[in-house]
Design an enzyme around this catalytic site. Structure first.
Site, short mmCIF file in Angstrom:
data_model
loop_
_atom_site.label_atom_id
_atom_site.label_comp_id
_atom_site.label_asym_id
_atom_site.label_seq_id
_atom_site.Cartn_x
_atom_site.Cartn_y
_atom_site.Cartn_z
N HIS A 1 0.91 -1.10 0.03
CA HIS A 1 0.13 -0.03 0.11
C HIS A 1 0.76 1.39 0.10
O HIS A 1 0.41 2.31 -0.44
CB HIS A 1 -0.87 0.10 1.26
CG HIS A 1 -2.09 -0.81 1.06
ND1 HIS A 1 -2.22 -2.25 1.44
CD2 HIS A 1 -3.32 -0.72 0.66
CE1 HIS A 1 -3.26 -2.74 1.17
NE2 HIS A 1 -3.94 -1.92 0.54
N GLY A 2 2.15 1.09 0.47
CA GLY A 2 3.00 2.47 0.46
C GLY A 2 4.28 2.07 1.08
O GLY A 2 4.40 1.25 1.92
#
Lengths: 469, 610
Positions: free
Chosen positions: A327-328
């Site tokens: 996600h990041g």
């Protein structure tokens, strides 16, 4: 380019739909691919080249795997095409690793080295939009072909279309190759599909503009504030909880809707996640295309539940950690993955039931929701320290600096909160509405869409203080 | 949902009835018609003024295909010129404003429809600076300006314009706190540094706040301007008694076109839409300056030398501030203030012209407190002080060497990515942090202009305690001066100089060094203690002062709590703070301090500004 923008809605989309339907059926995939390159390259044309490299490599790998498989002799125990799938994985994960995680890696290394031996100098890498999604899609292609779960694509233009397809390029859903392979070469274009697509798109746009963006203002202020009292901390966290759902699911609705307008049926991505009564159930309802991808391409290949209880928990933990990191590139996302993984493991230890399974379902839903809200604090906070501050404020431990920024929740935000809660807990999902579309529902959607368009014009305003018309 | 997770579509796959056709036609018609109207019948673009115009021009010049800036420019142009947006936005904006007290995310809608710019109410507070730090940083900046002007024989009066949200805070929505202590502490900090400052918060205290600012604008009304002009004249010592003035004031109505309603546009309302709202009586009250015959006086001069000059922003460029100062001082005034610019820009313009016509004796500098709160005047400060080109060959303060990241004398290609140019190690420079010390860079640029930034190193404590200075280095320039400004003295702090190109440039760096163009040490002569030994006199006489002798005195602690240090004119100072006053200094000290430290150890150095 983003969907909720004037340039997409009033220029790109009408021009694209005109071009698409004027193109003979056999060439529509190519038209879609070209339009997708324009869409993708709108802000950074050079990143189209990167996508093309990925496309060419994976197309070639897929073809090579198929060639080796057809040339395989009877009695040969080696799995054909292994080197090509490895090459594809190295290329895709290499691209993803470099563009998404290099900065994070160097920063982490420097933070460690900084204590003793100095730091590494480094030119920051710009993250190409959507690389997380299209690399996963191309990985799914080569792996599916390697596993024999899909036939290699015959026409390069179909593969270009699959990789670049603009509706789900930026924010999903992740469309696995074997779920859409048939549609790439042959799909129907009907008014019924187009109509349902329009409704899905309109609902998605309304969710994003009228709920997510408004609540995003509250969430942004809350997570930027130096300190909050308990009430404001909860308001900020709830605002983000609703924002991420309405933004992400709204974007997925728009993607699914655009897909339908072009005759595609995409996978659904959300199924009322906030009515989940356990974290396990939450992950069956939240970002479904990612959950399925991680299950089929990470958890099961790691060994899944085939090597005993302990290994199962390890596999689950690793999957969630990597899922969080996907996600990041930040420790907050790793922590979020660990947080989710912890509860999944605990629930598995408890017999695939929630830790509070003896409570009535309404209470279980509430408790799960609270756990999810705390999880989103990790996900949204700029760093672990800020996440801890926010979580502390939520449980009543408040620190006040010299200047406290008030959260400034206005009437329009309260309306958005109320609408969000109503939709989340009482209304059917977009896919249910679209699947069983009735005329009255379609007409209810129209004023919402118009309101979203009008509000988008309002928020699109570019203000100047010193001007003369 | 199917086994593969694909969306399911119930039914026979055919669209039945008229609804599908109508819905699709509505959708396609709406998006296509909007696109066609906005493309072929778009609105003319707004003609921008001041820094917005300059920023827009620069943005267009620097727009590039490959970094996305061209696409973003196109998108913004599409929005600004959208005719459909103009049609639909007015009724929706009016509805939100009147029914929900909503003005969009950039505005705060207060009681009775009062509008405030959000960024001037709710602080975007990077680094979470305290009110005191913000005020001290602003005061440090303005005292640097005073130093420059005083060095050229020019007196400065600073007019800090309180924020609308502070003066009219009772009109803000409940619970919204504009942090008024910043405006109060800025005044205090300026006075502590010896800067002549107009206290408009006090002057406005007895007025109805509704009459001081426009309800739907960002500016003050002509009533507030008259008060500010009178107080500025009083502070500057040029206020002429009313009976002796050659002009008078007259109340006049001002037309809607002259009323400030810019915040309605800010929320997306066109002029036509704004006209639907009732006009506020207070907004239409104007003040006219008339001569003895009852005729309106000529507008204040915009060029040429006058004894008094007004520099600043739209607050003093419009609404008749110059004419009102001229009325209260009963003499001509030059107004160099410009709308849409930083206060420092108009100061730079004044200096530029002064090369030909000479400097004024008195400068009234108006600075909106909102700009101080948001660091806005600072980027221009560095440029102003270096652009006026008054740096001369003066002794270098410190011999500390910068560590250079570039090879001196070698052309280095630069792009838009920020790079470190030089680093000053810790412990290399000790100074009062109010602009006395400059970083001087020499070299040359080929191609696009460079942005040079003087920044504290990535240390949170320093970020809160000092300013990052930004200046532009264009082709043709061979020297750049960046003053080091901080709220308090800098004891050996590290500094870095960063550089980036606005597009693509070649930069040849020759040297980076510290300069202190005005610093010259003078010994202080301490007189023996008198009477009960609580009074100490220190005397220094600057040599050939250009202006009234300015002394910067550094007094070192430790001090007991509550120590009062007093100048001869009863200005109260805070212990340990740098002060500027005449060369005679009287320090009434408490016995405890004298006993513990001895009087002579308290005064270490003095700098005379020449």
């Amino acid at each position: 380019m983003v969907f909720a923008s004037a340039v997409f809605l009033y220029l790109f989309l009408p021009l694209f739909l005109t071009a698409y339907y004027l193109t003979p059926k056999g060439g529509r995939a190519f038209t879609l691919a070209l339009a997708s390159y324009v869409f993708y390259g709108w802000w950074r044309p050079d990143f189209v080249l990167l996508m093309l490299v990925s496309t060419v490599v994976d197309y070639a790998c897929g073809r090579s795997i198929a060639r080796e498989r057809s040339a395989r002799k009877e009695g040969d125990d080696t799995r054909p095409g292994k080197r090509w799938v490895v090459l594809s994985l190295v290329c895709n994960l290499g691209l993803l690793g470099y563009f998404k995680y290099a900065n994070f890696g160097i920063e982490t290394l420097n933070a460690v080295l900084g204590q003793s031996a100095g730091t590494l100098s480094w030119t920051e890498v710009v993250l190409p939009v959507g690389i997380s999604f299209y690399t996963f899609q191309t990985i799914s292609y080569t792996v599916d072909v390697y596993r024999g779960a899909a036939e290699p694509v015959k026409r390069f233009r179909d593969f270009m279309c699959y990789v670049a397809m603009f509706p789900q390029l930026v924010a999903g859903p992740i469309v696995r190759y074997n779920t859409i392979a048939d549609q790439l070469s042959s799909r129907t274009h009907t008014l019924d599909k187009f109509y349902r697509g329009v409704i899905a798109f309109q609902i998605g746009l309304a969710k994003k503009v009228l709920v997510a963006d408004l609540l995003g203002q509250v969430a942004d202020r809350a997570f930027a504030a130096p300190a909050l009292d308990t009430g404001d901390a909860w308001l900020g966290s709830l605002a983000y909880t609703f924002q991420i759902y309405f933004d992400f699911s709204g974007y997925s609705d728009m993607a699914i809707g655009l897909g339908l307008m072009m005759g595609f049926r995409f996978p659904i991505n959300f199924d009322r996640p906030y009515v989940s009564a356990s974290i396990t159930e939450f992950w069956r309802r939240w970002h479904i295309s990612l959950s399925r991808f991680l299950r089929d391409y990470l958890y099961i290949p790691l060994g899944g539940n085939r090597h005993g209880e302990f290994r199962t928990y390890v596999h689950l933990g690793v999957t969630m950690l990597l899922g969080g990191l996907w996600h990041g590139a930040a420790w907050t996302f790793v922590a979020w993955g660990a947080y989710q993984g912890f509860f999944l493991i605990m629930e598995r230890l408890a017999g695939k039931r929630s830790l509070y399974a003896s409570f009535p379902r309404a209470v279980r839903i509430l408790l799960t929701f609270v756990l999810v809200v705390f999880g989103w604090v990790l996900f949204r906070a700029p760093d672990l320290g800020s996440a801890l501050d926010m979580a502390s404020a939520m449980i009543g431990i408040v620190q006040r600096p010299t200047l406290v920024t008030p959260l400034d929740v206005r009437t329009i935000h309260l309306v958005a909160f109320a609408v969000a809660a109503l939709l989340v807990w009482t209304q059917p999902t977009t896919q249910t509405i679209v699947a069983r579309l009735k005329a009255h529902r379609a007409w209810i959607v129209q004023p919402l869409f118009l309101l979203a368009i009008v509000h988008l014009h309002f928020t699109d305003h570019v203000p100047f203080l010193y001007f003369q018309f | 949902m199917t086994k593969e997770g694909l969306i399911e579509l119930e039914g026979d796959g055919r669209a039945h009835g008229v609804t599908p056709r109508l819905v699709c036609a509505l959708f396609l018609g709406l998006i296509a018609a909007t696109g066609l109207i906005d493309t072929f019948a778009s609105r003319p673009p707004p003609r921008l003024l001041g820094r917005e115009a300059a920023n827009d021009r620069r943005r267009r010049e620097e727009a590039r295909l490959f970094d996305g800036s061209l696409a973003r420019l196109f998108e913004d142009d599409t929005k600004v010129r959208s005719r459909v947006r103009g049609w639909v936005s007015d009724p929706w904006s009016l509805f939100l404003y009147r029914a929900l007290a909503e003005g969009g995310d950039k505005l705060v809608v207060g009681k009775d429809g009062w509008l405030f710019l959000r960024e001037r109410v709710v602080l975007d507070n990077p680094g979470h600076r305290s009110a005191e730090t913000i005020a001290e940083q602003g005061a440090a900046l303005l005292s640097t300006v005073e130093r420059w002007l005083a060095n050229h024989g020019v007196r400065l009066v600073v007019v800090p314009v309180p924020r609308k949200s502070v003066v009219c805070r009772k009109l803000l929505p409940r619970g919204v706190d504009p942090a008024p202590e910043i405006d109060e502490q800025l005044l205090q900090a300026l006075r502590e540094r010896g800067v002549t400052t107009v206290d408009l918060l006090a002057a406005f205290a007895d007025e109805r706040s509704e009459e001081l600012f426009f309800r739907r604008g960002t500016h003050w009304t002509e009533r507030a301007v008259a008060i500010a002009a009178r107080e500025a004249a009083r502070a500057a010592g040029i206020l002429v008694p009313e009976a002796e003035r050659s002009t008078r004031l007259r109340a006049v109505p001002i037309p809607p076109a002259r009323q400030d309603t810019v915040l309605l546009n800010y929320m997306g309302l066109s002029r036509e839409g704004a006209a639907l709202l009732p006009v506020r009586v207070e907004d239409s009250r104007g003040i006219d300056v008339i001569d003895r015959d009852g005729n309106s006086v000529e507008p204040a001069a915009r060029e040429g030398r006058r004894r008094i000059a007004v520099v600043g922003t739209s607050f003093t460029a419009t609404f008749g501030f110059g004419e009102l100062v001229a009325h209260f001082a009963d003499e001509d005034v030059r107004v160099e203030a410009r709308p849409g610019t930083f206060a420092m820009t108009s100061l730079a313009r004044l200096f530029e012209e002064a090369r030909d016509v000479g400097l004024p004796e008195l400068v009234i500098l108006e600075v909106p407190n909102s700009a101080v709160v948001h660091h806005r005047p600072l980027p221009r400060l560095a440029q102003v002080l270096s652009d006026i080109g008054l740096a001369s060959s003066v002794p270098v303060l410190s011999t500390a060497a910068f560590h250079l990241a570039f090879d001196p004398g070698t052309a280095t290609p630069l792009d838009t990515k920020r790079r470190m140019l030089a680093r000053l190690p810790e412990g290399a420079a000790f100074h009062s942090g109010d602009g006395i010390v400059f970083v001087r860079l020499t070299g040359s640029v080929v191609g696009a202009p460079l942005e040079v930034e003087l920044a504290p190193v990535e240390d949170a404590r320093l970020t809160r305690a000092s300013y990052a200075q930004v200046a532009t280095w264009e082709a043709g320039r061979t020297e750049l001066l960046l003053p080091i400004v901080a709220p308090a003295r800098l004891d050996g702090s590290r500094l870095v100089v960063l550089v980036r190109s606005r597009a693509s440039s070649e930069f040849t760096l020759d040297a980076v060094e510290l300069r202190a163009p005005f610093a010259a040490k003078l010994p202080l002569e301490l007189a023996p203690p008198r009477g009960d030994a609580r009074l100490v006199q220190a005397l220094a006489v600057p040599e050939e002062p250009r202006s009234a002798a300015l002394i910067e005195l550094e007094i070192q602690g430790p001090f007991p709590d509550g120590l009062l240090i007093r100048l001869a004119d009863d200005t109260v100072l805070v212990p340990g703070r740098t002060v500027k006053r005449d060369s005679v200094l009287v320090l009434p000290l408490r016995p405890l301090l004298l006993e513990s430290n001895g009087a002579t150890t308290l005064v270490r150095d003095a700098f005379a500004l020449r």
